[in-house]
Design a protein around this motif. Structure first.
Motif, PDB file in Angstrom:
ATOM      1  N   VAL A   9      47.115  -9.854-111.803  1.00  0.00           N
ATOM      2  CA  VAL A   9      47.685  -8.900-111.120  1.00  0.00           C
ATOM      3  C   VAL A   9      47.941  -7.682-112.310  1.00  0.00           C
ATOM      4  O   VAL A   9      48.443  -8.035-113.072  1.00  0.00           O
ATOM      5  N   LEU A  10      47.479  -6.428-112.192  1.00  0.00           N
ATOM      6  CA  LEU A  10      47.797  -5.525-113.162  1.00  0.00           C
ATOM      7  C   LEU A  10      48.678  -4.584-112.639  1.00  0.00           C
ATOM      8  O   LEU A  10      48.709  -4.334-111.492  1.00  0.00           O
ATOM      9  N   VAL A  11      49.311  -4.228-113.620  1.00  0.00           N
ATOM     10  CA  VAL A  11      50.274  -3.215-113.558  1.00  0.00           C
ATOM     11  C   VAL A  11      50.318  -2.312-114.683  1.00  0.00           C
ATOM     12  O   VAL A  11      49.778  -2.518-115.463  1.00  0.00           O
ATOM     13  N   THR A  12      50.957  -0.995-114.183  1.00  0.00           N
ATOM     14  CA  THR A  12      50.901  -0.070-115.363  1.00  0.00           C
ATOM     15  C   THR A  12      51.731  -0.682-116.653  1.00  0.00           C
ATOM     16  O   THR A  12      52.768  -1.366-116.642  1.00  0.00           O
ATOM     17  N   ASP A  79      41.551  -1.044-121.217  1.00  0.00           N
ATOM     18  CA  ASP A  79      41.026  -0.314-122.763  1.00  0.00           C
ATOM     19  C   ASP A  79      41.983   0.970-122.737  1.00  0.00           C
ATOM     20  O   ASP A  79      42.268   1.359-124.021  1.00  0.00           O
ATOM     21  N   LEU A  80      41.897   1.638-121.991  1.00  0.00           N
ATOM     22  CA  LEU A  80      42.756   2.989-121.898  1.00  0.00           C
ATOM     23  C   LEU A  80      44.279   2.788-122.076  1.00  0.00           C
ATOM     24  O   LEU A  80      44.970   3.964-121.992  1.00  0.00           O
ATOM     25  N   GLU A  81      44.667   1.558-121.961  1.00  0.00           N
ATOM     26  CA  GLU A  81      46.150   1.195-122.025  1.00  0.00           C
ATOM     27  C   GLU A  81      46.889   1.940-120.936  1.00  0.00           C
ATOM     28  O   GLU A  81      48.078   2.291-121.151  1.00  0.00           O
ATOM     29  N   LEU A  82      46.177   2.048-119.635  1.00  0.00           N
ATOM     30  CA  LEU A  82      46.843   1.995-118.788  1.00  0.00           C
ATOM     31  C   LEU A  82      47.484   1.131-117.835  1.00  0.00           C
ATOM     32  O   LEU A  82      48.305   1.421-117.141  1.00  0.00           O
ATOM     33  N   LEU A  83      46.797   0.185-117.765  1.00  0.00           N
ATOM     34  CA  LEU A  83      47.349  -1.094-116.926  1.00  0.00           C
ATOM     35  C   LEU A  83      47.212  -2.345-117.889  1.00  0.00           C
ATOM     36  O   LEU A  83      46.246  -2.424-118.752  1.00  0.00           O
ATOM     37  N   THR A  84      47.846  -3.250-117.596  1.00  0.00           N
ATOM     38  CA  THR A  84      47.891  -4.458-118.476  1.00  0.00           C
ATOM     39  C   THR A  84      47.977  -5.731-117.262  1.00  0.00           C
ATOM     40  O   THR A  84      48.591  -5.476-116.074  1.00  0.00           O
ATOM     41  N   ALA A  85      47.793  -6.981-117.578  1.00  0.00           N
ATOM     42  CA  ALA A  85      47.957  -7.898-116.478  1.00  0.00           C
ATOM     43  C   ALA A  85      49.392  -8.476-116.719  1.00  0.00           C
ATOM     44  O   ALA A  85      49.885  -8.623-117.905  1.00  0.00           O
ATOM     45  N   ASP A  86      49.757  -8.817-115.708  1.00  0.00           N
ATOM     46  CA  ASP A  86      51.060  -9.363-115.530  1.00  0.00           C
ATOM     47  C   ASP A  86      51.375 -10.858-115.198  1.00  0.00           C
ATOM     48  O   ASP A  86      51.169 -10.964-113.963  1.00  0.00           O
ATOM     49  N   ALA A  87      51.222 -11.888-116.098  1.00  0.00           N
ATOM     50  CA  ALA A  87      50.870 -13.104-115.692  1.00  0.00           C
ATOM     51  C   ALA A  87      52.066 -13.860-114.830  1.00  0.00           C
ATOM     52  O   ALA A  87      52.017 -14.763-114.448  1.00  0.00           O
ATOM     53  N   SER A  88      53.203 -12.948-114.688  1.00  0.00           N
ATOM     54  CA  SER A  88      54.357 -13.588-114.100  1.00  0.00           C
ATOM     55  C   SER A  88      54.281 -13.461-112.488  1.00  0.00           C
ATOM     56  O   SER A  88      54.969 -13.831-111.742  1.00  0.00           O
ATOM     57  N   LEU A  89      53.284 -12.554-112.205  1.00  0.00           N
ATOM     58  CA  LEU A  89      53.190 -12.161-110.964  1.00  0.00           C
ATOM     59  C   LEU A  89      52.060 -12.805-110.212  1.00  0.00           C
ATOM     60  O   LEU A  89      51.129 -13.169-110.736  1.00  0.00           O
ATOM     61  N   VAL A  90      52.223 -13.197-108.837  1.00  0.00           N
ATOM     62  CA  VAL A  90      51.233 -13.840-108.006  1.00  0.00           C
ATOM     63  C   VAL A  90      50.475 -12.973-107.361  1.00  0.00           C
ATOM     64  O   VAL A  90      50.795 -12.084-106.583  1.00  0.00           O
ATOM     65  N   PRO A  91      49.134 -13.130-107.719  1.00  0.00           N
ATOM     66  CA  PRO A  91      48.211 -12.029-106.921  1.00  0.00           C
ATOM     67  C   PRO A  91      48.320 -12.121-105.354  1.00  0.00           C
ATOM     68  O   PRO A  91      48.442 -13.077-104.768  1.00  0.00           O
ATOM     69  N   ARG A  92      48.355 -10.979-104.770  1.00  0.00           N
ATOM     70  CA  ARG A  92      48.318 -11.019-103.423  1.00  0.00           C
ATOM     71  C   ARG A  92      46.948 -11.158-102.890  1.00  0.00           C
ATOM     72  O   ARG A  92      45.990 -10.521-103.258  1.00  0.00           O
ATOM     73  N   PRO A  93      46.596 -12.208-101.884  1.00  0.00           N
ATOM     74  CA  PRO A  93      45.441 -12.574-101.392  1.00  0.00           C
ATOM     75  C   PRO A  93      44.764 -11.114-100.627  1.00  0.00           C
ATOM     76  O   PRO A  93      45.596 -10.508-100.023  1.00  0.00           O
ATOM     77  N   SER A  94      43.701 -11.156-100.633  1.00  0.00           N
ATOM     78  CA  SER A  94      42.918 -10.474 -99.715  1.00  0.00           C
ATOM     79  C   SER A  94      43.307 -10.542 -98.204  1.00  0.00           C
ATOM     80  O   SER A  94      43.528 -11.558 -97.542  1.00  0.00           O
ATOM     81  N   ASP A  95      43.378  -9.449 -97.514  1.00  0.00           N
ATOM     82  CA  ASP A  95      43.742  -9.271 -96.155  1.00  0.00           C
ATOM     83  C   ASP A  95      43.043  -8.061 -95.348  1.00  0.00           C
ATOM     84  O   ASP A  95      42.295  -7.400 -95.980  1.00  0.00           O
ATOM     85  N   ASP A  96      43.366  -7.945 -94.213  1.00  0.00           N
ATOM     86  CA  ASP A  96      42.596  -6.940 -93.323  1.00  0.00           C
ATOM     87  C   ASP A  96      43.049  -5.502 -93.833  1.00  0.00           C
ATOM     88  O   ASP A  96      42.108  -4.650 -94.021  1.00  0.00           O
ATOM     89  N   ILE A  97      44.158  -5.255 -94.512  1.00  0.00           N
ATOM     90  CA  ILE A  97      44.357  -4.235 -94.982  1.00  0.00           C
ATOM     91  C   ILE A  97      43.851  -3.883 -96.378  1.00  0.00           C
ATOM     92  O   ILE A  97      43.074  -2.629 -96.258  1.00  0.00           O
ATOM     93  N   LEU A  98      43.599  -4.831 -96.986  1.00  0.00           N
ATOM     94  CA  LEU A  98      42.619  -4.617 -98.447  1.00  0.00           C
ATOM     95  C   LEU A  98      41.350  -4.057 -98.053  1.00  0.00           C
ATOM     96  O   LEU A  98      40.598  -2.902 -98.490  1.00  0.00           O
ATOM     97  N   VAL A  99      40.608  -5.109 -97.030  1.00  0.00           N
ATOM     98  CA  VAL A  99      39.290  -4.822 -96.394  1.00  0.00           C
ATOM     99  C   VAL A  99      39.142  -3.525 -95.866  1.00  0.00           C
ATOM    100  O   VAL A  99      38.290  -2.667 -96.331  1.00  0.00           O
ATOM    101  N   GLY A 100      40.269  -3.098 -95.086  1.00  0.00           N
ATOM    102  CA  GLY A 100      40.321  -1.367 -94.960  1.00  0.00           C
ATOM    103  C   GLY A 100      40.258  -0.539 -95.588  1.00  0.00           C
ATOM    104  O   GLY A 100      39.651   0.679 -95.700  1.00  0.00           O
TER     105      GLY A 100
END
Lengths: 144, 358
Positions: A9-12, A79-100
């Motif tokens: 999960v990437l966060v700002t 690399d541009l230091e806009l986002l970073t990974a947050d290991a404490s968060l569980v990734p939201r799985p793919s669903d119809d919304i994301l596919v849409g």
């Protein structure tokens, strides 16, 4: 085509990353460095998916044949230091919304640095900033 | 007779990034009594809000009187109160001194963002500004009465005004303005894009303006621009282009940018309007062409022209200023103006354009 990328999960990076949307594009500012970035519409859609908590693997997979390009795009945002990974968060799985969201994206996501905006502000945030004080303080030589 | 200064022993406190909040709280604990006993004061209204400045600094009071587009004060129950104090005429028993050789302003802003305080430091001259948003009161510390930045006369109290007006959702933006009968346009762009020259051309052609540099903006049912500062800035060559090189202002001193400060009221407008309703955002560009061309552009370009200056130059709440510029840029139609080289033609073209918006 599958892509072996870490599912994260990437966060700002922090509250210094702010952004505004204009006609499908995104303008992002890092308040700490003073650097502006422009994200095209596909990039803005992916940014929106990231903001919704979807994991990088799910986003890349939902992007279909663009998965490798999307992975590269994640790397660039980090690399541009806009986002970073947050290991404490569980990734939201793919669903119809994301596919849409991503299903109609055919163009590659791009992020450009508006370094020409250095002419528009008091100092070039990359070269003229006081190292210790940081932006927006400029070195004496750059002020003169 | 003992004076306030004779009674006060000033304790100089080292202030670092982590002690700014504590210092602000401590300084404001003395505010009310210091403000009440300050020897001199000046009350005024600006953009429909009331202010009272007190201190022992007649020179800075003149800077304020000459630089702000102020109106006489009414009977305001709760003005924004601003206290001026310096090391030679201290009105508070404490004064700040920077602890470390540098001051990371963005770090400090972040630490204060969830609090009631805002601050700015110009470390070169020991110029500190603190604002208590909750009680709408402010303190300006300087080393000497004249120890303020070179740009202050052209935009006095700018940071305090920014913090004060933010309390009601109005924000400073870096833009020129031109209008007719209270309806007009913003002119956004970097230094050298032609904002001030365009404003000056418009004024000489009979248009009105509430400012050429920083104005106050509101984004309620309509976008509206209010005057804050009383002068337009223009270099000698710019004044000559519009035939104003013989005016009294053109013989006055040049400011820190090599420009004259010319009072807006009286410059082809009997008095400044209280506000202008803004109907478009325009991005001027000096092209040296035969004629002025005005053509549509997009909100993103308008945003990129409007935003960087105010986010860089106005401290505190930069994220909110960024968002406000986004709101204004999305709400207004945007146009690029390729400026012709004849000021009268430029003025006529913009007048026609503004009339098309009414």
């Amino acid at each position: 085509m599958t892509h072996d990328i870490a599912d994260e999960v990437l966060v700002t990076v922090n509250e210094d990353i702010v952004f505004e949307e204009f006609d499908g594009d995104l303008v992002v500012l890092n308040l700490m460095t003073g650097r502006y970035f422009g994200l095209n519409e596909p990039a803005r859609i992916i940014w929106s998916a990231i903001s919704s908590g979807y994991g990088t693997a799910a986003i890349a997979q939902a992007s279909g044949s663009n998965g490798g390009v999307v992975d590269e795009f994640f790397r660039r945002l980090r690399d541009l230091e806009l986002l970073t990974a947050d290991a404490s968060l569980v990734p939201r799985p793919s669903d119809d919304i994301l596919v849409g969201m991503l299903g109609n994206v055919t163009a590659a996501p791009t992020v450009d640095a508006y370094d020409d905006l250095a002419d528009l502000i008091a100092a070039d945030p990359i070269h003229d900033t006081e190292e210790e004080a940081g932006w927006p303080h400029i070195k004496p030589a750059a002020r003169d | 007779m003992t004076t306030v200064e004779d009674e006060l022993e000033v304790q100089v406190l080292k202030v670092g990034e982590r002690s700014v909040l504590r210092f602000a709280e401590y300084a404001f604990s003395f505010f009310d009594s210091a403000f009440a006993r300050s020897p001199d004061g000046f009350s005024f209204r600006l953009a429909d809000d009331s202010f009272e400045v007190r201190g022992h600094n007649p020179d800075f009071f003149n800077v304020i009187r000459n630089g702000l587009a102020w109106e006489p004060a009414g009977d305001a129950a709760s003005p924004c109160r601003i206290l001026l104090t310096d090391r030679t005429n201290p009105l508070l028993p404490i004064a700040p001194e920077l602890r470390s050789p540098y001051f990371r302003e963005r770090h400090v802003e972040r630490s204060l963002s969830g609090t009631r305080y805002r601050m700015h430091l110009f470390p070169d001259i020991g110029f500190w500004q603190f604002h208590d948003l909750e009680k709408d009161r402010a303190i300006q510390f300087s080393e000497t009465p004249a120890g303020f930045p070179a740009w202050e006369p052209g935009s006095p109290l700018r940071n305090f005004l920014s913090w004060h007006f933010s309390r009601s959702g109005r924000r400073l933006i870096h833009a020129g303005t031109l209008g007719e009968n209270g309806v007009g346009i913003l002119l956004a762009g970097s230094g050298g894009s032609g904002k001030s020259g365009t404003v000056l051309s418009g004024l000489c052609g009979g248009l009105e303006s509430v400012g050429d540099d920083y104005v106050l903006a509101s984004s309620d049912d309509v976008i509206r621009a209010y005057p804050l500062f009383s002068a337009i800035k223009q270099d000698p060559a710019g004044l000559k282009r519009v035939g104003l090189e013989e005016t009294p202002a053109a013989s006055g001193p040049l400011n820190w940018q090599g420009k004259h400060l010319i009072p807006l009221a009286g410059l082809h407008q009997p008095q400044m309007r209280k506000s202008i309703e803004i109907r478009a955002m325009c991005l001027p560009k000096i092209t040296g062409g035969e004629r002025t061309v005005i053509r549509p552009t997009d909100a993103k370009q308008a945003f990129l022209a409007l935003t960087p200056s105010v986010v860089t130059q106005v401290p505190g709440d930069r994220d909110q200023n960024f968002a406000f510029c986004g709101t204004v840029s999305r709400r207004l139609p945007a146009f690029a103006i390729d400026l012709g080289r004849d000021p009268e033609e430029v003025s006529a073209a913009i007048t026609t354009f503004i009339r098309s918006l009414a």
